[in-house]
Motif scaffolding. Structure first.
Motif, PDB file in Angstrom:
ATOM      1  N   GLY A  74      56.458  -4.184 -92.884  1.00 51.78           N
ATOM      2  CA  GLY A  74      55.134  -4.376 -93.477  1.00 51.78           C
ATOM      3  C   GLY A  74      54.547  -5.678 -92.973  1.00 51.78           C
ATOM      4  N   ASN A  75      54.136  -6.530 -93.897  1.00 51.62           N
ATOM      5  CA  ASN A  75      53.519  -7.799 -93.530  1.00 51.62           C
ATOM      6  C   ASN A  75      54.427  -8.982 -93.801  1.00 51.62           C
ATOM      7  N   CYS A  76      55.709  -8.741 -94.033  1.00 55.11           N
ATOM      8  CA  CYS A  76      56.614  -9.827 -94.426  1.00 55.11           C
ATOM      9  C   CYS A  76      57.886  -9.851 -93.595  1.00 55.11           C
ATOM     10  N   ILE A  77      58.403 -11.072 -93.451  1.00 57.02           N
ATOM     11  CA  ILE A  77      59.760 -11.256 -92.961  1.00 57.02           C
ATOM     12  C   ILE A  77      60.587 -11.619 -94.192  1.00 57.02           C
ATOM     13  N   HIS A  90      68.546  -9.304-103.671  1.00 60.74           N
ATOM     14  CA  HIS A  90      67.170  -9.694-103.390  1.00 60.74           C
ATOM     15  C   HIS A  90      67.193 -10.675-102.227  1.00 60.74           C
ATOM     16  N   PRO A  91      66.122 -10.719-101.427  1.00 60.20           N
ATOM     17  CA  PRO A  91      66.125 -11.658-100.305  1.00 60.20           C
ATOM     18  C   PRO A  91      66.149 -13.113-100.785  1.00 60.20           C
ATOM     19  N   LEU A  92      66.687 -13.980 -99.935  1.00 56.32           N
ATOM     20  CA  LEU A  92      66.671 -15.413-100.231  1.00 56.32           C
ATOM     21  C   LEU A  92      65.243 -15.935-100.201  1.00 56.32           C
ATOM     22  N   GLY A  93      64.421 -15.299 -99.397  1.00 56.82           N
ATOM     23  CA  GLY A  93      63.020 -15.701 -99.292  1.00 56.82           C
ATOM     24  C   GLY A  93      62.232 -14.710 -98.461  1.00 56.82           C
ATOM     25  N   ARG A  94      60.919 -14.924 -98.436  1.00 53.66           N
ATOM     26  CA  ARG A  94      60.012 -14.072 -97.668  1.00 53.66           C
ATOM     27  C   ARG A  94      58.953 -14.955 -97.028  1.00 53.66           C
ATOM     28  N   ILE A  95      58.542 -14.555 -95.839  1.00 52.33           N
ATOM     29  CA  ILE A  95      57.405 -15.189 -95.182  1.00 52.33           C
ATOM     30  C   ILE A  95      56.322 -14.121 -95.100  1.00 52.33           C
ATOM     31  N   ASN A  96      55.222 -14.350 -95.804  1.00 53.06           N
ATOM     32  CA  ASN A  96      54.119 -13.394 -95.828  1.00 53.06           C
ATOM     33  C   ASN A  96      53.209 -13.666 -94.638  1.00 53.06           C
ATOM     34  N   LEU A  97      53.145 -12.731 -93.712  1.00 51.83           N
ATOM     35  CA  LEU A  97      52.357 -12.916 -92.501  1.00 51.83           C
ATOM     36  C   LEU A  97      50.859 -12.872 -92.758  1.00 51.83           C
ATOM     37  N   ALA A  98      50.434 -12.373 -93.901  1.00 49.88           N
ATOM     38  CA  ALA A  98      49.013 -12.422 -94.247  1.00 49.88           C
ATOM     39  C   ALA A  98      48.569 -13.866 -94.461  1.00 49.88           C
ATOM     40  N   ASN A  99      49.522 -14.757 -94.697  1.00 53.40           N
ATOM     41  CA  ASN A  99      49.212 -16.174 -94.896  1.00 53.40           C
ATOM     42  C   ASN A  99      49.385 -16.990 -93.623  1.00 53.40           C
ATOM     43  N   CYS A 100      49.655 -16.331 -92.513  1.00 57.50           N
ATOM     44  CA  CYS A 100      49.913 -17.015 -91.249  1.00 57.50           C
ATOM     45  C   CYS A 100      48.597 -17.480 -90.626  1.00 57.50           C
ATOM     46  N   ASN A 166      53.299 -10.751 -83.392  1.00 54.35           N
ATOM     47  CA  ASN A 166      51.913 -10.759 -82.920  1.00 54.35           C
ATOM     48  C   ASN A 166      51.230  -9.422 -83.182  1.00 54.35           C
ATOM     49  N   GLN A 167      51.977  -8.321 -83.075  1.00 50.88           N
ATOM     50  CA  GLN A 167      51.389  -7.010 -83.376  1.00 50.88           C
ATOM     51  C   GLN A 167      51.015  -6.905 -84.857  1.00 50.88           C
ATOM     52  N   VAL A 168      51.884  -7.428 -85.730  1.00 49.65           N
ATOM     53  CA  VAL A 168      51.566  -7.423 -87.162  1.00 49.65           C
ATOM     54  C   VAL A 168      50.293  -8.243 -87.417  1.00 49.65           C
ATOM     55  N   LEU A 169      50.186  -9.406 -86.770  1.00 45.98           N
ATOM     56  CA  LEU A 169      48.985 -10.227 -86.953  1.00 45.98           C
ATOM     57  C   LEU A 169      47.733  -9.507 -86.455  1.00 45.98           C
ATOM     58  N   VAL A 170      47.839  -8.800 -85.334  1.00 44.80           N
ATOM     59  CA  VAL A 170      46.703  -8.016 -84.826  1.00 44.80           C
ATOM     60  C   VAL A 170      46.320  -6.948 -85.848  1.00 44.80           C
ATOM     61  N   ASP A 171      47.325  -6.232 -86.380  1.00 45.68           N
ATOM     62  CA  ASP A 171      47.060  -5.190 -87.382  1.00 45.68           C
ATOM     63  C   ASP A 171      46.360  -5.778 -88.606  1.00 45.68           C
ATOM     64  N   LEU A 172      46.879  -6.876 -89.112  1.00 43.63           N
ATOM     65  CA  LEU A 172      46.295  -7.506 -90.298  1.00 43.63           C
ATOM     66  C   LEU A 172      44.853  -7.947 -90.046  1.00 43.63           C
ATOM     67  N   ARG A 173      44.645  -8.613 -88.950  1.00 43.38           N
ATOM     68  CA  ARG A 173      43.328  -9.202 -88.677  1.00 43.38           C
ATOM     69  C   ARG A 173      42.302  -8.173 -88.255  1.00 43.38           C
TER      70      ARG A 173
END
Length: 187
Positions: A74-77, A90-100, A166-173
């Motif tokens: 999806g939009n997260c690592i 549960h994951p130790l953490g997440r990086i939301n690419l919508a906030n990149c 980069n593909q995820v960022l293209v999709d989001l934007r």
């Protein structure tokens, strides 16, 4: 009292919605007339990747590199300590690419990070009450800016991860340009 009917419509390109409704709705049907729809659109990327990345983290004021099992979905690592943890914990953490805020994910500047095969993600989110400045995060006004350094084992793996991100960022934007924060200067 207003009543809403939840309708799932799948329209292929080239078909007109009116033609579909006219062909499939019988005359004097209770659906004849006006239909009020409430739609919710959510952007999601179908790009996926899994593998180990080594992440730079602040540990009690000192920088440390930790190897993590990372899953791009999806939009997260999301990241865990071990691959088996993905199913059990549960994951130790997440990086939301919508906030990149990166225009594009690129290798980290060797002047700031000497570790090879490292790329940088800069994320911004609203500041929380318990936020404090660390080696990786700075808080300004009402925002918290975080530098995420992630290192792959090889140059090829780094390039693959950067391509997928980069593909995820293209999709989001492309579909939701306002979902991504704008850069606010250098960290």
């Amino acid at each position: 009292m207003t009543r809403y009917l939840l309708v799932h419509v799948c329209v292929t390109f080239g078909e007109k919605l009116q033609d579909i409704c006219n062909a499939k709705v019988p005359f004097l049907s209770p659906l004849e007339g006006h239909i009020y729809l409430k739609l919710k659109c959510q952007v999601d990327s179908s790009v996926e990747e899994k593998g180990f990345l080594t992440m730079f983290e602040d540990v009690s004021g000192f920088g440390a590199w930790h190897r993590r099992w990372c899953v791009l979905s999806g939009n997260c690592i999301s990241y865990w300590t071990y691959p088996d943890d993905e199913r059990r914990k549960h994951p130790l953490g997440r990086i939301n690419l919508a906030n990149c805020t990166n225009h594009q994910i690129e290798p980290a500047n060797r002047e700031f990070c000497a570790r090879p095969n490292t790329f940088e993600l800069i994320t911004v989110r609203p500041q929380r009450e318990d936020d404090r400045e660390t080696l990786v995060s700075q808080c300004r006004d009402t925002l918290c800016v975080t530098k995420n350094w992630l290192s792959a084992d090889t140059k090829d793996e780094r390039n693959l991860w950067m391509q997928k991100l980069n593909q995820v960022l293209v999709d989001l934007r492309m579909w939701q340009p306002d979902a991504c924060y704008k850069p606010i200067g250098k960290l």
